[in-house]
Design a protein around this motif. Structure first.
Motif, mmCIF file in Angstrom:
data_model
loop_
_atom_site.group_PDB
_atom_site.id
_atom_site.type_symbol
_atom_site.label_atom_id
_atom_site.label_comp_id
_atom_site.label_asym_id
_atom_site.label_seq_id
_atom_site.Cartn_x
_atom_site.Cartn_y
_atom_site.Cartn_z
ATOM 1 N N ARG A 133 0.821 -1.199 0.000
ATOM 2 C CA ARG A 133 0.000 0.000 0.000
ATOM 3 C C ARG A 133 0.861 1.257 0.000
ATOM 4 O O ARG A 133 1.977 1.267 0.492
ATOM 5 N N SER A 134 0.322 2.334 -0.536
ATOM 6 C CA SER A 134 1.000 3.621 -0.492
ATOM 7 C C SER A 134 0.599 4.351 0.779
ATOM 8 O O SER A 134 -0.521 4.213 1.257
ATOM 9 N N PRO A 135 1.505 5.136 1.352
ATOM 10 C CA PRO A 135 1.167 5.882 2.551
ATOM 11 C C PRO A 135 0.045 6.875 2.298
ATOM 12 O O PRO A 135 -0.065 7.448 1.225
ATOM 13 N N SER A 136 -0.792 7.086 3.322
ATOM 14 C CA SER A 136 -1.881 8.043 3.211
ATOM 15 C C SER A 136 -1.406 9.434 3.596
ATOM 16 O O SER A 136 -0.639 9.609 4.530
ATOM 17 N N ASP A 137 -1.862 10.452 2.854
ATOM 18 C CA ASP A 137 -1.512 11.826 3.166
ATOM 19 C C ASP A 137 -2.605 12.517 3.972
ATOM 20 O O ASP A 137 -2.492 13.696 4.286
ATOM 21 N N HIS A 138 -3.685 11.804 4.307
ATOM 22 C CA HIS A 138 -4.866 12.458 4.864
ATOM 23 C C HIS A 138 -5.160 12.059 6.301
ATOM 24 O O HIS A 138 -6.166 12.483 6.850
ATOM 25 N N ALA A 139 -4.323 11.272 6.931
ATOM 26 C CA ALA A 139 -4.601 10.819 8.293
ATOM 27 C C ALA A 139 -3.364 11.012 9.154
ATOM 28 O O ALA A 139 -2.247 11.147 8.657
ATOM 29 N N ALA A 140 -3.588 11.037 10.477
ATOM 30 C CA ALA A 140 -2.459 11.113 11.402
ATOM 31 C C ALA A 140 -1.581 9.883 11.205
ATOM 32 O O ALA A 140 -2.070 8.799 10.869
ATOM 33 N N PRO A 141 -0.269 10.021 11.390
ATOM 34 C CA PRO A 141 0.614 8.864 11.243
ATOM 35 C C PRO A 141 0.184 7.701 12.148
ATOM 36 O O PRO A 141 -0.344 7.922 13.242
ATOM 37 N N ALA A 142 0.401 6.488 11.686
ATOM 38 C CA ALA A 142 0.139 5.329 12.532
ATOM 39 C C ALA A 142 1.019 5.367 13.770
ATOM 40 O O ALA A 142 0.612 4.963 14.867
ATOM 41 N N LEU A 143 2.253 5.872 13.605
ATOM 42 C CA LEU A 143 3.202 5.992 14.714
ATOM 43 C C LEU A 143 4.000 7.276 14.535
ATOM 44 O O LEU A 143 4.496 7.563 13.448
ATOM 45 N N GLY B 168 -1.625 6.677 15.985
ATOM 46 C CA GLY B 168 -2.800 7.141 15.270
ATOM 47 C C GLY B 168 -3.269 8.510 15.698
ATOM 48 O O GLY B 168 -4.457 8.796 15.731
ATOM 49 N N GLY B 169 -2.337 9.377 16.064
ATOM 50 C CA GLY B 169 -2.679 10.726 16.471
ATOM 51 C C GLY B 169 -2.950 10.885 17.954
ATOM 52 O O GLY B 169 -3.118 12.008 18.432
ATOM 53 N N MET B 170 -2.986 9.797 18.715
ATOM 54 C CA MET B 170 -3.246 9.856 20.157
ATOM 55 C C MET B 170 -1.933 9.776 20.931
ATOM 56 O O MET B 170 -1.079 8.942 20.607
ATOM 57 N N ASP B 171 -1.798 10.627 21.933
ATOM 58 C CA ASP B 171 -0.599 10.621 22.763
ATOM 59 C C ASP B 171 -0.626 9.385 23.668
ATOM 60 O O ASP B 171 -1.400 9.307 24.619
ATOM 61 N N ALA B 172 0.222 8.408 23.355
ATOM 62 C CA ALA B 172 0.243 7.145 24.094
ATOM 63 C C ALA B 172 1.436 7.055 25.041
ATOM 64 O O ALA B 172 1.700 5.984 25.604
ATOM 65 N N THR B 173 2.136 8.153 25.251
ATOM 66 C CA THR B 173 3.389 8.124 26.014
ATOM 67 C C THR B 173 3.213 7.518 27.401
ATOM 68 O O THR B 173 4.056 6.759 27.870
ATOM 69 N N GLY B 174 2.095 7.834 28.055
ATOM 70 C CA GLY B 174 1.870 7.333 29.407
ATOM 71 C C GLY B 174 1.027 6.076 29.476
ATOM 72 O O GLY B 174 0.690 5.621 30.576
ATOM 73 N N TRP B 175 0.675 5.508 28.336
ATOM 74 C CA TRP B 175 -0.208 4.342 28.319
ATOM 75 C C TRP B 175 0.520 3.062 28.715
ATOM 76 O O TRP B 175 1.699 2.864 28.389
ATOM 77 N N ALA B 176 -0.199 2.170 29.380
ATOM 78 C CA ALA B 176 0.303 0.832 29.666
ATOM 79 C C ALA B 176 0.347 0.029 28.366
ATOM 80 O O ALA B 176 -0.368 0.337 27.406
ATOM 81 N N PRO B 177 1.187 -1.025 28.312
ATOM 82 C CA PRO B 177 1.281 -1.834 27.083
ATOM 83 C C PRO B 177 -0.070 -2.351 26.603
ATOM 84 O O PRO B 177 -0.346 -2.339 25.387
ATOM 85 N N ARG B 178 -0.937 -2.792 27.527
ATOM 86 C CA ARG B 178 -2.217 -3.358 27.105
ATOM 87 C C ARG B 178 -3.076 -2.323 26.373
ATOM 88 O O ARG B 178 -3.718 -2.643 25.371
ATOM 89 N N LYS B 179 -3.054 -1.091 26.846
ATOM 90 C CA LYS B 179 -3.850 -0.060 26.185
ATOM 91 C C LYS B 179 -3.316 0.219 24.785
ATOM 92 O O LYS B 179 -4.079 0.508 23.860
ATOM 93 N N ARG B 180 -2.013 0.104 24.607
ATOM 94 C CA ARG B 180 -1.421 0.293 23.271
ATOM 95 C C ARG B 180 -1.861 -0.823 22.330
ATOM 96 O O ARG B 180 -2.118 -0.577 21.145
ATOM 97 N N VAL B 181 -1.933 -2.034 22.855
ATOM 98 C CA VAL B 181 -2.429 -3.153 22.040
ATOM 99 C C VAL B 181 -3.880 -2.913 21.652
ATOM 100 O O VAL B 181 -4.280 -3.128 20.501
#
Length: 251
Positions: A3-13, A72-85
């Motif tokens: 697939r080609s990268p999307s220019d219209h959405a927040a980065p996956a990471l 996906g545009g959400m700040d996950a810096t403080g998230w536990a591993p399970r929430k990231r999954v």
């Protein structure tokens, strides 16, 4: 074709300005990278430069001293591993499996936390449909699989989670070239299904044959971001980057 990268959405990471340490020893120094939606990216570098530490920060297994991780545009810096999954992150690290359980049982176990067990059964069948070799061994104990088959099982377990971002650590390590080629094709198929992919890989040839872009890490810093096609066409540039950005002296 991937697939080609999307220019219209927040980065996956999106990883920005990560400083990270083990006790008093700092390992990452302002590391930043991104993976767009639908994109495949490689993180390259020899052993000991901080690639695995970067993955630990992305997965929530190591808290950074500073910097941010966005999924996906959400700040996950403080998230536990399970929430990231739960947010769509799936990491394939090594070939771990329950050796006494069958292939199908291993896949089912990987979906143990899902609320909808009917969906888990459907996901297991979907994963096995992508990996015909595993499907043929679905009732075989995982301990009897070859190295390549165990790596397929690790990738298949990721499918059960239906990842938005798939992170793979050294999937070519110790495998025959023909097996690696097959695994690359399977990763492309996962990408075609919608997963953005970050590959951490020592084999430059394997990585550049698979991804759109590549980052090169040296001593805990990202020293270059390049198009995979441009890097693949310039072996001297690759050699320079893998030596930390300095051309080796002759003699």
């Amino acid at each position: 074709m991937s697939r080609s990268p999307s220019d219209h959405a927040a980065p996956a990471l999106r990883v920005e300005g990560i400083n990270a340490s083990y006790g008093p020893v700092q390992v990452l120094f302002g590391a930043s990278l991104r993976v767009e939606q639908g994109e495949m990216v490689a993180l390259l570098g020899p052993n000991g430069v901080g690639k695995s530490t970067t993955l630990r920060v992305i997965g929530g297994l190591l808290k950074p001293d500073s910097g941010t991780v966005h999924l996906g545009g959400m700040d996950a810096t403080g998230w536990a591993p399970r929430k990231r999954v739960e947010a769509g992150l799936s990491q394939v690290i090594g070939q771990s499996a329950f050796g006494s359980l069958t292939v199908a049982e291993n896949l089912t176990m990987h979906g143990y936390a899902a609320k909808d067990q009917k969906w888990v059964k459907e996901a297991v069948e979907a994963a096995l449909a992508i990996f015909p070799r595993l499907n043929a061994r679905r009732n075989q104990a995982a301990s009897t699989l070859s190295g390549g088959e165990r790596q397929m099982l690790a990738l298949a377990k990721a499918i059960v989670n239906d990842p938005k971002l798939l992170v793979i650590d050294e999937f070519s390590l110790g495998l025959a070239p023909v097996v690696v080629g097959g695994l690359c094709e399977l990763v492309r198929r996962l990408n075609d299904r919608g997963a953005a992919v970050l590959v951490v890989e020592q084999s430059i040839n394997v990585a550049l044959s698979l991804v759109h872009r590549a980052y090169v890490m040296e001593k805990g810093e990202i020293i270059a971001e390049e198009s995979a096609a441009v890097l693949a066409a310039d072996p001297d540039r690759i050699r320079t980057l893998m030596l930390g950005g300095h051309v080796a002296e002759a003699g």
